[in-house]
Design a protein around this motif. Sequence first.
Motif, PDB file in Angstrom:
ATOM      1  N   MET A   1      -4.851  -4.336  -4.809  1.00  0.00           N
ATOM      2  CA  MET A   1      -3.809  -5.048  -3.860  1.00  0.00           C
ATOM      3  C   MET A   1      -3.957  -6.523  -3.933  1.00  0.00           C
ATOM      4  O   MET A   1      -3.324  -7.100  -3.748  1.00  0.00           O
ATOM      5  CB  MET A   1      -4.357  -4.467  -2.589  1.00  0.00           C
TER       6      MET A   1
ATOM      7  N   TYR B   1      -8.737   0.102  -5.419  1.00  0.00           N
ATOM      8  CA  TYR B   1      -7.566  -0.172  -4.735  1.00  0.00           C
ATOM      9  C   TYR B   1      -7.626  -1.508  -4.151  1.00  0.00           C
ATOM     10  O   TYR B   1      -6.683  -2.127  -4.165  1.00  0.00           O
ATOM     11  CB  TYR B   1      -7.303   0.843  -3.452  1.00  0.00           C
ATOM     12  N   SER B   2      -8.638  -2.121  -3.734  1.00  0.00           N
ATOM     13  CA  SER B   2      -8.785  -3.341  -2.801  1.00  0.00           C
ATOM     14  C   SER B   2      -8.355  -4.072  -3.938  1.00  0.00           C
ATOM     15  O   SER B   2      -7.782  -5.387  -3.687  1.00  0.00           O
ATOM     16  CB  SER B   2      -9.971  -3.370  -2.103  1.00  0.00           C
TER      17      SER B   2
ATOM     18  N   ARG C   1       0.740  -1.147   0.149  1.00  0.00           N
ATOM     19  CA  ARG C   1       0.126   0.002  -0.153  1.00  0.00           C
ATOM     20  C   ARG C   1       0.843   1.238  -0.029  1.00  0.00           C
ATOM     21  O   ARG C   1       0.495   2.032  -0.738  1.00  0.00           O
ATOM     22  CB  ARG C   1      -0.855   0.144   1.145  1.00  0.00           C
ATOM     23  N   GLU C   2       1.949   1.172   1.006  1.00  0.00           N
ATOM     24  CA  GLU C   2       2.908   2.345   0.928  1.00  0.00           C
ATOM     25  C   GLU C   2       3.563   2.653  -0.523  1.00  0.00           C
ATOM     26  O   GLU C   2       3.619   3.752  -0.940  1.00  0.00           O
ATOM     27  CB  GLU C   2       3.559   2.223   2.104  1.00  0.00           C
TER      28      GLU C   2
ATOM     29  N   SER D   1       1.617   4.004  -3.230  1.00  0.00           N
ATOM     30  CA  SER D   1       0.524   5.242  -2.893  1.00  0.00           C
ATOM     31  C   SER D   1       0.835   6.454  -3.834  1.00  0.00           C
ATOM     32  O   SER D   1       0.013   7.461  -3.598  1.00  0.00           O
ATOM     33  CB  SER D   1       1.045   5.969  -1.371  1.00  0.00           C
TER      34      SER D   1
END
Length: 215
Positions: free
Chosen positions: A204, A200-201, A187-188, A191
Amino acid sequence: MRSSGAFKVTRRDLMVVGAAAIAAGAAPAIALDEPAASATAWPEAVFPTVAFTVNGEPRSLKVDTRTTLLDALREQLHMTGTKKGCDHGQCGACTVMVNGRRINSCLTLAVMHEGDSVTTIEGLGSPESLHPMQAAFIKHDGYQCGYCTPGQICSSVAMLKEVEAGVPSLVTDDLTASPEASLAEFRERMSGNICRCGAYSNIMEAIQEVAGRKA
Ligand code: FES
Ligand code: FES
Protein backbone atom coordinates in the motif's frame (compact mmCIF):
# COMPACT_ATOMS: atom_id res chain seq x y z
CA MET A 1 -21.93 -52.46 -27.88
CA ARG A 2 -25.56 -53.00 -26.84
CA SER A 3 -28.22 -51.28 -28.89
CA SER A 4 -31.94 -51.36 -29.40
CA GLY A 5 -33.23 -52.96 -32.52
CA ALA A 6 -34.44 -49.63 -33.97
CA PHE A 7 -31.30 -47.52 -33.21
CA LYS A 8 -27.99 -49.22 -33.65
CA VAL A 9 -24.70 -47.38 -33.03
CA THR A 10 -21.45 -49.21 -33.56
CA ARG A 11 -18.08 -48.46 -31.99
CA ARG A 12 -16.88 -47.44 -35.46
CA ASP A 13 -19.71 -44.85 -35.73
CA LEU A 14 -18.60 -43.24 -32.45
CA MET A 15 -14.97 -43.09 -33.54
CA VAL A 16 -15.90 -41.38 -36.82
CA VAL A 17 -18.01 -38.76 -34.99
CA GLY A 18 -15.25 -38.18 -32.41
CA ALA A 19 -12.58 -37.69 -35.09
CA ALA A 20 -14.79 -35.15 -36.90
CA ALA A 21 -15.29 -33.16 -33.66
CA ILE A 22 -11.55 -33.05 -33.03
CA ALA A 23 -10.83 -31.88 -36.58
CA ALA A 24 -13.32 -29.04 -36.08
CA GLY A 25 -11.53 -27.96 -32.87
CA ALA A 26 -14.53 -28.89 -30.72
CA ALA A 27 -13.51 -30.72 -27.55
CA PRO A 28 -15.93 -33.28 -26.15
CA ALA A 29 -17.43 -31.79 -22.96
CA ILE A 30 -16.13 -34.63 -20.83
CA ALA A 31 -12.54 -33.74 -21.80
CA LEU A 32 -12.72 -30.36 -20.02
CA ASP A 33 -12.05 -31.96 -16.67
CA GLU A 34 -9.24 -34.18 -17.81
CA PRO A 35 -5.67 -33.42 -16.73
CA ALA A 36 -3.27 -31.47 -18.94
CA ALA A 37 -1.41 -34.66 -19.84
CA SER A 38 -4.35 -35.90 -21.89
CA ALA A 39 -4.75 -32.47 -23.53
CA THR A 40 -1.19 -32.63 -24.88
CA ALA A 41 -1.98 -35.99 -26.43
CA TRP A 42 -4.10 -34.29 -29.09
CA PRO A 43 -2.31 -33.80 -32.41
CA GLU A 44 -1.18 -30.18 -32.79
CA ALA A 45 -2.50 -30.15 -36.34
CA VAL A 46 -6.06 -29.83 -35.05
CA PHE A 47 -5.30 -26.81 -32.82
CA PRO A 48 -6.48 -23.35 -33.94
CA THR A 49 -4.01 -20.49 -34.31
CA VAL A 50 -4.42 -17.35 -32.23
CA ALA A 51 -2.57 -14.10 -32.96
CA PHE A 52 -2.12 -11.34 -30.40
CA THR A 53 0.57 -9.00 -29.19
CA VAL A 54 2.45 -9.60 -25.98
CA ASN A 55 4.35 -6.62 -24.61
CA GLY A 56 4.14 -5.00 -28.03
CA GLU A 57 5.46 -7.98 -29.98
CA PRO A 58 3.19 -9.85 -32.40
CA ARG A 59 2.79 -13.50 -31.41
CA SER A 60 1.06 -16.33 -33.20
CA LEU A 61 0.42 -19.60 -31.41
CA LYS A 62 -1.22 -22.92 -32.10
CA VAL A 63 -3.18 -23.60 -28.93
CA ASP A 64 -5.40 -26.32 -27.60
CA THR A 65 -8.78 -24.64 -27.17
CA ARG A 66 -8.60 -25.54 -23.46
CA THR A 67 -5.31 -23.71 -22.87
CA THR A 68 -5.57 -20.72 -20.55
CA LEU A 69 -3.85 -17.46 -21.36
CA LEU A 70 -1.67 -18.07 -18.31
CA ASP A 71 -0.44 -21.43 -19.62
CA ALA A 72 0.07 -20.04 -23.12
CA LEU A 73 2.28 -17.29 -21.68
CA ARG A 74 4.25 -19.54 -19.38
CA GLU A 75 4.43 -22.86 -21.22
CA GLN A 76 4.43 -21.80 -24.86
CA LEU A 77 5.98 -18.32 -24.81
CA HIS A 78 8.20 -19.15 -21.80
CA MET A 79 7.31 -15.84 -20.15
CA THR A 80 7.38 -17.07 -16.58
CA GLY A 81 7.13 -13.67 -14.89
CA THR A 82 3.38 -14.21 -14.63
CA LYS A 83 2.83 -16.67 -11.79
CA LYS A 84 0.39 -19.51 -11.25
CA GLY A 85 -0.83 -19.51 -7.67
CA CYS A 86 -4.24 -21.13 -7.37
CA ASP A 87 -5.18 -21.56 -11.07
CA HIS A 88 -8.77 -20.89 -9.94
CA GLY A 89 -9.17 -17.10 -9.94
CA GLN A 90 -8.68 -16.77 -6.21
CA CYS A 91 -5.20 -15.31 -5.63
CA GLY A 92 -4.39 -12.78 -8.37
CA ALA A 93 -0.83 -14.07 -8.91
CA CYS A 94 -1.57 -14.48 -12.61
CA THR A 95 -2.80 -10.90 -13.19
CA VAL A 96 -1.89 -9.42 -16.57
CA MET A 97 -3.33 -6.53 -18.53
CA VAL A 98 -5.35 -7.15 -21.68
CA ASN A 99 -6.05 -4.02 -23.71
CA GLY A 100 -5.12 -2.03 -20.60
CA ARG A 101 -7.49 -3.82 -18.21
CA ARG A 102 -6.34 -6.25 -15.53
CA ILE A 103 -7.57 -9.82 -15.67
CA ASN A 104 -6.76 -13.15 -14.08
CA SER A 105 -5.01 -14.96 -16.91
CA CYS A 106 -5.84 -18.36 -15.36
CA LEU A 107 -9.54 -17.69 -15.92
CA THR A 108 -9.45 -16.90 -19.62
CA LEU A 109 -8.70 -19.07 -22.62
CA ALA A 110 -5.89 -18.07 -24.97
CA VAL A 111 -8.10 -18.52 -28.04
CA MET A 112 -10.39 -15.76 -26.75
CA HIS A 113 -7.66 -13.16 -27.27
CA GLU A 114 -7.30 -12.96 -31.02
CA GLY A 115 -6.10 -9.42 -31.84
CA ASP A 116 -5.71 -8.40 -28.19
CA SER A 117 -2.80 -6.56 -26.63
CA VAL A 118 -1.43 -8.38 -23.59
CA THR A 119 0.95 -6.74 -21.12
CA THR A 120 2.81 -8.85 -18.58
CA ILE A 121 5.26 -7.90 -15.86
CA GLU A 122 8.09 -8.34 -18.39
CA GLY A 123 6.53 -5.60 -20.52
CA LEU A 124 6.09 -3.01 -17.78
CA GLY A 125 9.75 -2.28 -17.27
CA SER A 126 13.22 -3.78 -17.27
CA PRO A 127 15.95 -3.98 -14.61
CA GLU A 128 17.63 -1.03 -16.34
CA SER A 129 14.44 0.96 -16.70
CA LEU A 130 11.90 0.08 -14.04
CA HIS A 131 8.27 1.08 -14.20
CA PRO A 132 7.55 3.58 -11.37
CA MET A 133 5.41 0.93 -9.63
CA GLN A 134 8.25 -1.61 -9.79
CA ALA A 135 10.65 0.96 -8.36
CA ALA A 136 8.19 1.83 -5.59
CA PHE A 137 7.73 -1.84 -4.63
CA ILE A 138 11.51 -2.15 -4.26
CA LYS A 139 11.80 1.09 -2.31
CA HIS A 140 9.03 0.14 0.12
CA ASP A 141 9.88 -3.58 0.41
CA GLY A 142 6.51 -4.47 -1.09
CA TYR A 143 7.33 -8.17 -1.14
CA GLN A 144 9.02 -10.97 0.75
CA CYS A 145 9.12 -14.18 -1.30
CA GLY A 146 8.04 -12.25 -4.40
CA TYR A 147 5.69 -14.87 -5.77
CA CYS A 148 2.64 -12.63 -5.74
CA THR A 149 4.61 -9.55 -6.79
CA PRO A 150 4.22 -9.62 -10.62
CA GLY A 151 0.46 -9.91 -10.17
CA GLN A 152 0.42 -7.22 -7.47
CA ILE A 153 2.34 -4.80 -9.69
CA CYS A 154 0.30 -5.44 -12.87
CA SER A 155 -2.88 -5.16 -10.83
CA SER A 156 -1.85 -1.94 -9.10
CA VAL A 157 -0.83 -0.24 -12.36
CA ALA A 158 -4.19 -1.06 -13.95
CA MET A 159 -6.02 -0.25 -10.71
CA LEU A 160 -4.71 3.33 -10.65
CA LYS A 161 -5.92 3.74 -14.22
CA GLU A 162 -9.36 2.55 -13.12
CA VAL A 163 -9.41 5.21 -10.37
CA GLU A 164 -8.32 7.87 -12.86
CA ALA A 165 -11.05 6.75 -15.26
CA GLY A 166 -13.67 7.16 -12.53
CA VAL A 167 -14.58 3.48 -12.23
CA PRO A 168 -16.31 3.06 -8.82
CA SER A 169 -15.50 0.30 -6.32
CA LEU A 170 -17.46 -1.35 -3.54
CA VAL A 171 -16.36 1.34 -1.08
CA THR A 172 -17.02 4.35 -3.31
CA ASP A 173 -19.64 6.38 -1.43
CA ASP A 174 -20.76 8.72 -4.19
CA LEU A 175 -21.18 6.86 -7.46
CA THR A 176 -21.72 10.13 -9.31
CA ALA A 177 -18.37 11.61 -8.23
CA SER A 178 -14.85 10.62 -9.18
CA PRO A 179 -13.50 8.02 -6.75
CA GLU A 180 -10.90 9.23 -4.28
CA ALA A 181 -7.34 8.00 -4.54
CA SER A 182 -7.59 6.92 -0.90
CA LEU A 183 -6.13 4.05 1.10
CA ALA A 184 -9.60 2.54 1.57
CA GLU A 185 -10.17 2.58 -2.19
CA PHE A 186 -6.75 1.05 -2.89
CA ARG A 187 -7.27 -1.70 -0.30
CA GLU A 188 -10.65 -2.65 -1.70
CA ARG A 189 -9.49 -2.54 -5.31
CA MET A 190 -6.43 -4.69 -4.58
CA SER A 191 -8.38 -7.22 -2.51
CA GLY A 192 -8.20 -9.77 -5.32
CA ASN A 193 -4.44 -9.97 -5.01
CA ILE A 194 -3.46 -12.17 -2.11
CA CYS A 195 -0.02 -12.04 -0.50
CA ARG A 196 0.74 -15.10 1.58
CA CYS A 197 3.76 -13.30 3.09
CA GLY A 198 1.53 -10.50 4.31
CA ALA A 199 3.40 -7.60 2.72
CA TYR A 200 0.18 -5.64 2.42
CA SER A 201 1.16 -2.50 4.35
CA ASN A 202 4.32 -2.08 2.27
CA ILE A 203 2.42 -2.75 -0.95
CA MET A 204 0.00 0.00 0.00
CA GLU A 205 2.87 2.39 0.70
CA ALA A 206 4.25 1.72 -2.78
CA ILE A 207 0.88 2.25 -4.44
CA GLN A 208 0.21 5.43 -2.49
CA GLU A 209 3.56 6.84 -3.51
CA VAL A 210 2.92 6.21 -7.19
CA ALA A 211 -0.61 7.58 -6.90
CA GLY A 212 0.83 10.68 -5.21
CA ARG A 213 3.27 11.19 -8.05
CA LYS A 214 0.44 11.08 -10.51
CA ALA A 215 -1.78 13.50 -8.63
FE1 FES B 1 -4.97 -17.02 -11.32
FE2 FES B 1 -4.63 -17.53 -8.72
S1 FES B 1 -3.43 -18.23 -10.41
S2 FES B 1 -6.04 -16.15 -9.64
FE1 FES C 1 5.29 -13.71 -0.80
FE2 FES C 1 3.44 -11.93 -1.53
S1 FES C 1 5.57 -11.59 -1.22
S2 FES C 1 3.24 -14.06 -1.36
